[in-house]
Structure formats: structure tokens, C-alpha cells
Design a protein around this motif. Structure first.
Motif, PDB file in Angstrom:
ATOM      1  N   SER A  71     -16.522  93.794   8.736  1.00  0.00           N
ATOM      2  CA  SER A  71     -17.217  95.082   8.675  1.00  0.00           C
ATOM      3  C   SER A  71     -16.620  96.015   7.628  1.00  0.00           C
ATOM      4  N   LYS A  72     -15.439  95.713   7.161  1.00  0.00           N
ATOM      5  CA  LYS A  72     -14.796  96.548   6.140  1.00  0.00           C
ATOM      6  C   LYS A  72     -15.390  96.305   4.747  1.00  0.00           C
ATOM      7  N   TYR A  73     -16.148  95.206   4.606  1.00  0.00           N
ATOM      8  CA  TYR A  73     -16.690  94.826   3.308  1.00  0.00           C
ATOM      9  C   TYR A  73     -18.170  95.173   3.179  1.00  0.00           C
ATOM     10  N   ILE A  74     -18.498  95.812   2.071  1.00  0.00           N
ATOM     11  CA  ILE A  74     -19.902  96.013   1.706  1.00  0.00           C
ATOM     12  C   ILE A  74     -20.440  94.701   1.140  1.00  0.00           C
ATOM     13  N   TYR A  75     -19.659  94.114   0.248  1.00  0.00           N
ATOM     14  CA  TYR A  75     -19.946  92.791  -0.317  1.00  0.00           C
ATOM     15  C   TYR A  75     -18.655  91.988  -0.285  1.00  0.00           C
ATOM     16  N   THR A 145     -23.554  86.719 -10.208  1.00  0.00           N
ATOM     17  CA  THR A 145     -24.543  86.775  -9.132  1.00  0.00           C
ATOM     18  C   THR A 145     -25.045  88.193  -8.888  1.00  0.00           C
ATOM     19  N   ARG A 146     -24.130  89.128  -8.746  1.00  0.00           N
ATOM     20  CA  ARG A 146     -24.517  90.490  -8.345  1.00  0.00           C
ATOM     21  C   ARG A 146     -25.159  91.281  -9.477  1.00  0.00           C
ATOM     22  N   PHE A 147     -24.703  91.086 -10.721  1.00  0.00           N
ATOM     23  CA  PHE A 147     -25.328  91.812 -11.824  1.00  0.00           C
ATOM     24  C   PHE A 147     -26.739  91.282 -12.095  1.00  0.00           C
ATOM     25  N   LYS A 148     -26.960  89.981 -11.870  1.00  0.00           N
ATOM     26  CA  LYS A 148     -28.321  89.447 -11.979  1.00  0.00           C
ATOM     27  C   LYS A 148     -29.197  90.029 -10.874  1.00  0.00           C
ATOM     28  N   GLU A 149     -28.626  90.138  -9.676  1.00  0.00           N
ATOM     29  CA  GLU A 149     -29.366  90.741  -8.559  1.00  0.00           C
ATOM     30  C   GLU A 149     -29.773  92.166  -8.890  1.00  0.00           C
ATOM     31  N   LEU A 150     -28.855  92.915  -9.460  1.00  0.00           N
ATOM     32  CA  LEU A 150     -29.168  94.293  -9.848  1.00  0.00           C
ATOM     33  C   LEU A 150     -30.201  94.336 -10.961  1.00  0.00           C
ATOM     34  N   SER A 151     -30.083  93.431 -11.913  1.00  0.00           N
ATOM     35  CA  SER A 151     -31.057  93.375 -13.007  1.00  0.00           C
ATOM     36  C   SER A 151     -32.455  93.079 -12.481  1.00  0.00           C
ATOM     37  N   ASP A 152     -32.558  92.160 -11.540  1.00  0.00           N
ATOM     38  CA  ASP A 152     -33.868  91.836 -10.944  1.00  0.00           C
ATOM     39  C   ASP A 152     -34.424  93.035 -10.171  1.00  0.00           C
ATOM     40  N   LEU A 153     -33.553  93.707  -9.429  1.00  0.00           N
ATOM     41  CA  LEU A 153     -33.988  94.878  -8.666  1.00  0.00           C
ATOM     42  C   LEU A 153     -34.449  96.009  -9.589  1.00  0.00           C
ATOM     43  N   PHE A 154     -33.822  96.113 -10.736  1.00  0.00           N
ATOM     44  CA  PHE A 154     -34.182  97.165 -11.697  1.00  0.00           C
ATOM     45  C   PHE A 154     -35.662  97.091 -12.043  1.00  0.00           C
ATOM     46  N   PHE A 161     -32.534  98.951  -6.090  1.00  0.00           N
ATOM     47  CA  PHE A 161     -31.574  98.986  -7.204  1.00  0.00           C
ATOM     48  C   PHE A 161     -30.622 100.163  -7.059  1.00  0.00           C
ATOM     49  N   ASN A 162     -31.185 101.344  -6.845  1.00  0.00           N
ATOM     50  CA  ASN A 162     -30.345 102.541  -6.729  1.00  0.00           C
ATOM     51  C   ASN A 162     -29.428 102.473  -5.509  1.00  0.00           C
ATOM     52  N   ARG A 163     -29.945 101.903  -4.418  1.00  0.00           N
ATOM     53  CA  ARG A 163     -29.138 101.785  -3.207  1.00  0.00           C
ATOM     54  C   ARG A 163     -27.938 100.859  -3.446  1.00  0.00           C
ATOM     55  N   MET A 164     -28.194  99.711  -4.064  1.00  0.00           N
ATOM     56  CA  MET A 164     -27.112  98.760  -4.305  1.00  0.00           C
ATOM     57  C   MET A 164     -26.108  99.291  -5.316  1.00  0.00           C
ATOM     58  N   LEU A 165     -26.609  99.883  -6.403  1.00  0.00           N
ATOM     59  CA  LEU A 165     -25.705 100.422  -7.420  1.00  0.00           C
ATOM     60  C   LEU A 165     -24.860 101.555  -6.854  1.00  0.00           C
ATOM     61  N   ASP A 166     -25.471 102.416  -6.059  1.00  0.00           N
ATOM     62  CA  ASP A 166     -24.718 103.516  -5.441  1.00  0.00           C
ATOM     63  C   ASP A 166     -23.632 102.991  -4.501  1.00  0.00           C
ATOM     64  N   SER A 167     -23.931 101.914  -3.774  1.00  0.00           N
ATOM     65  CA  SER A 167     -22.919 101.368  -2.865  1.00  0.00           C
ATOM     66  C   SER A 167     -21.725 100.831  -3.644  1.00  0.00           C
ATOM     67  N   LEU A 168     -21.960 100.246  -4.811  1.00  0.00           N
ATOM     68  CA  LEU A 168     -20.870  99.752  -5.642  1.00  0.00           C
ATOM     69  C   LEU A 168     -20.126 100.906  -6.317  1.00  0.00           C
ATOM     70  N   LYS A 169     -20.852 101.915  -6.732  1.00  0.00           N
ATOM     71  CA  LYS A 169     -20.219 103.091  -7.332  1.00  0.00           C
ATOM     72  C   LYS A 169     -19.237 103.738  -6.357  1.00  0.00           C
ATOM     73  N   ASN A 170     -19.624 103.781  -5.096  1.00  0.00           N
ATOM     74  CA  ASN A 170     -18.839 104.517  -4.106  1.00  0.00           C
ATOM     75  C   ASN A 170     -17.910 103.654  -3.273  1.00  0.00           C
ATOM     76  N   ALA A 171     -17.857 102.362  -3.563  1.00  0.00           N
ATOM     77  CA  ALA A 171     -16.941 101.487  -2.827  1.00  0.00           C
ATOM     78  C   ALA A 171     -15.517 102.011  -2.941  1.00  0.00           C
ATOM     79  N   TYR A 172     -14.801 101.981  -1.840  1.00  0.00           N
ATOM     80  CA  TYR A 172     -13.414 102.465  -1.857  1.00  0.00           C
ATOM     81  C   TYR A 172     -12.579 101.659  -2.855  1.00  0.00           C
TER      82      TYR A 172
END
Length: 257
Positions: A71-75, A145-154, A161-172
């Protein structure tokens, strides 16, 4: 303690004997591997009140620990077999010594070298250490894997896309594993990598990279001139990385694992 006396134990001997057998099975389960091998994830408490037996279910401690850890991991793009890896498992003492300075200064960490030279193993140990200290909101991503996922979501799902990118931006703490192995185009560079790293740099969020490439070679990979012949984006990425990474850490040209 749960309402049973000798007479009621005898009266409900079937349920009590089943509990007795289960109890000693639970006692043997010490690790998550034991959970997997036994298939047992839950325990229960047997109670008697007003002549009615009830079973209150709980989670067996090793499985609860596993759930808490996950549960501590987003990804978490590494196998569960590495969940217990820590810095004490790293045999390369020189590498451990090189980590002390960036960890103390809270600068970004850039590990590069041969495949299986310990760079990913080390980054897993670092993020696991953070998890064990109680940190949450952790992200360990495979860059390809993840950057391709983001590219596809874009192109297909801007909200996602914004939800996933924001989660990575704000990861501890964010680990980008295999940086440079991703397919690089304008979208990946200008809409994913640069905004992600720029935000994390501005907010002083710890980021760890592993790569096949030295930092300058990585920047060269991302160099792509626009129609006017300028490479402003390359310079922007270089400035972010060089400002946050004080020293690259070379893990060697020999595969250790």
C-alpha cells in the motif's frame, strides 16, 4: 477468555477442535512466502456469547505486513521476490560509500553502468528502506513501460494522463528504472519527462535514476532540434538534471547479478 468453559468446550467440541488445529497451522506461518505456500491469509477468533458461537475473522500478520508494504507504493515495477531487499544486502561496499553523499545532501541519485551491475538492485534497496521508515506514496517505474503508457494516455485519455502524471510528480520518492530505454519522441520529452522532472526539482522531491547511459549520453539521446534548428528543450532537460544530480554513480561494466 472468549466465553468458553470446560463444559461448553465439550459441548462445541467440533468447532473447538477445528480452531485448535487451525491455530497451530497459523503458528507455522512466519513470512509471506509461508502465506503463498499455505494459501492461508486469514485467521479467526472463536467466541461464545449467549450460547451462540461466532468466528471473528482477521488477517494473518505476515499477510497484513505484505498488504501494508504494498500500500506504500503508487507504482511498483519490480517483482515481489525483491520486497525484502535492503541496503545491507548490497555486497558492493564502494557503491554504498558513494551513496552517502547524495543521501545526506538530498540530491538526486543517478546510477549507471552495465546491465545487472547492481544499479536496479540498489535502487530497490533505497526505496524499500524508505518504505520501512514509514514513507508512503512511493513509485518505482520501468521507464519504457510507464512512459509509453503516459504517451498513449496523452492521445486517448487526457484525464487519465493528467492523473497518472500528477501521481508521479507528487510521489514522495520516485525511481525511474532504465531511464533512456523508453521510446523518445516530442510527446515523451516535452509533455512527460520535462514537466515531471521540472516539477520534482522545483519541489525538491527525491528522485533516483538507473540507466545504461552516462548523464551526458542520456541528454544526447533526448536532443532533438525543432524546425528552427534550436535545441532549447535539450538544454532545459540538461539544466534540470545537472542542477539536481551532483555526482553520477558508476556501478561498473561487469554484470554482478
Amino acid at each position: 477468555n472468549n466465553g468458553f468453559e470446560d463444559a461448553t468446550i465439550k459441548k462445541y467440541i467440533g468447532s473447538c477442535h477445528t480452531f485448535y488445529d487451525d491455530y497451530y497451522k497459523w503458528k507455522k506461518i512466519k513470512t509471506f512466502d509461508d502465506v503463498v505456500n499455505s494459501g492461508i491469509r486469514y485467521i479467526y477468533t472463536l467466541k461464545l456469547k449467549d450460547g451462540i458461537i461466532s468466528r471473528e475473522r482477521g488477517i494473518i500478520p505476515p499477510y497484513q505486513e505484505y498488504i501494508d508494504y504494498q500500500s506504500k507504493y503508487i507504482y511498483k515495477d519490480f517483482d515481489d521476490s525483491f520486497d525484502s531487499v535492503s541496503l545491507k544486502n548490497i555486497d558492493n561496499k564502494e557503491l554504498i560509500s558513494k551513496l552517502k553523499k547524495p543521501l545526506k545532501e538530498e540530491s538526486w541519485i543517478y546510477l549507471y553502468g552495465a546491465i545487472r551491475s547492481g544499479r536496479t538492485y540498489c535502487s530497490i534497496a533505497l526505496i524499500n528502506s524508505s518504505a520501512k521508515r514509514g514513507s508512503s506514496g512511493l513509485a518505482f517505474i520501468d521507464s519504457a513501460t510507464r512512459f509509453k503508457e503516459l504517451s498513449d494516455l496523452f492521445f486517448n485519455d487526457k484525464v487519465g494522463f493528467n492523473r497518472m502524471l500528477d501521481s508521479l510528480k507528487n510521489a514522495y520518492l520516485l525511481v525511474i528504472d532504465g531511464f533512456g530505454n523508453e521510446y523518445i519522441n516530442d510527446i515523451v520529452r516535452d509533455s512527460v519527462v520535462i514537466p515531471l522532472l521540472q516539477y520534482r526539482a522545483s519541489n525538491k522531491k527525491m528522485t533516483i535514476f538507473t540507466s545504461d547511459f552516462s548523464l551526458n549520453d542520456l541528454i544526447t539521446l533526448y536532443a532533438k532540434r525543432d524546425k528552427s534548428g534550436n535545441n532549447i528543450r535539450e538544454k532545459q532537460l540538461a539544466n534540470i538534471l545537472h542542477s539536481m544530480i551532483k555526482d553520477e554513480i558508476y556501478t561498473g561494466y561487469t554484470s554482478l547479478y
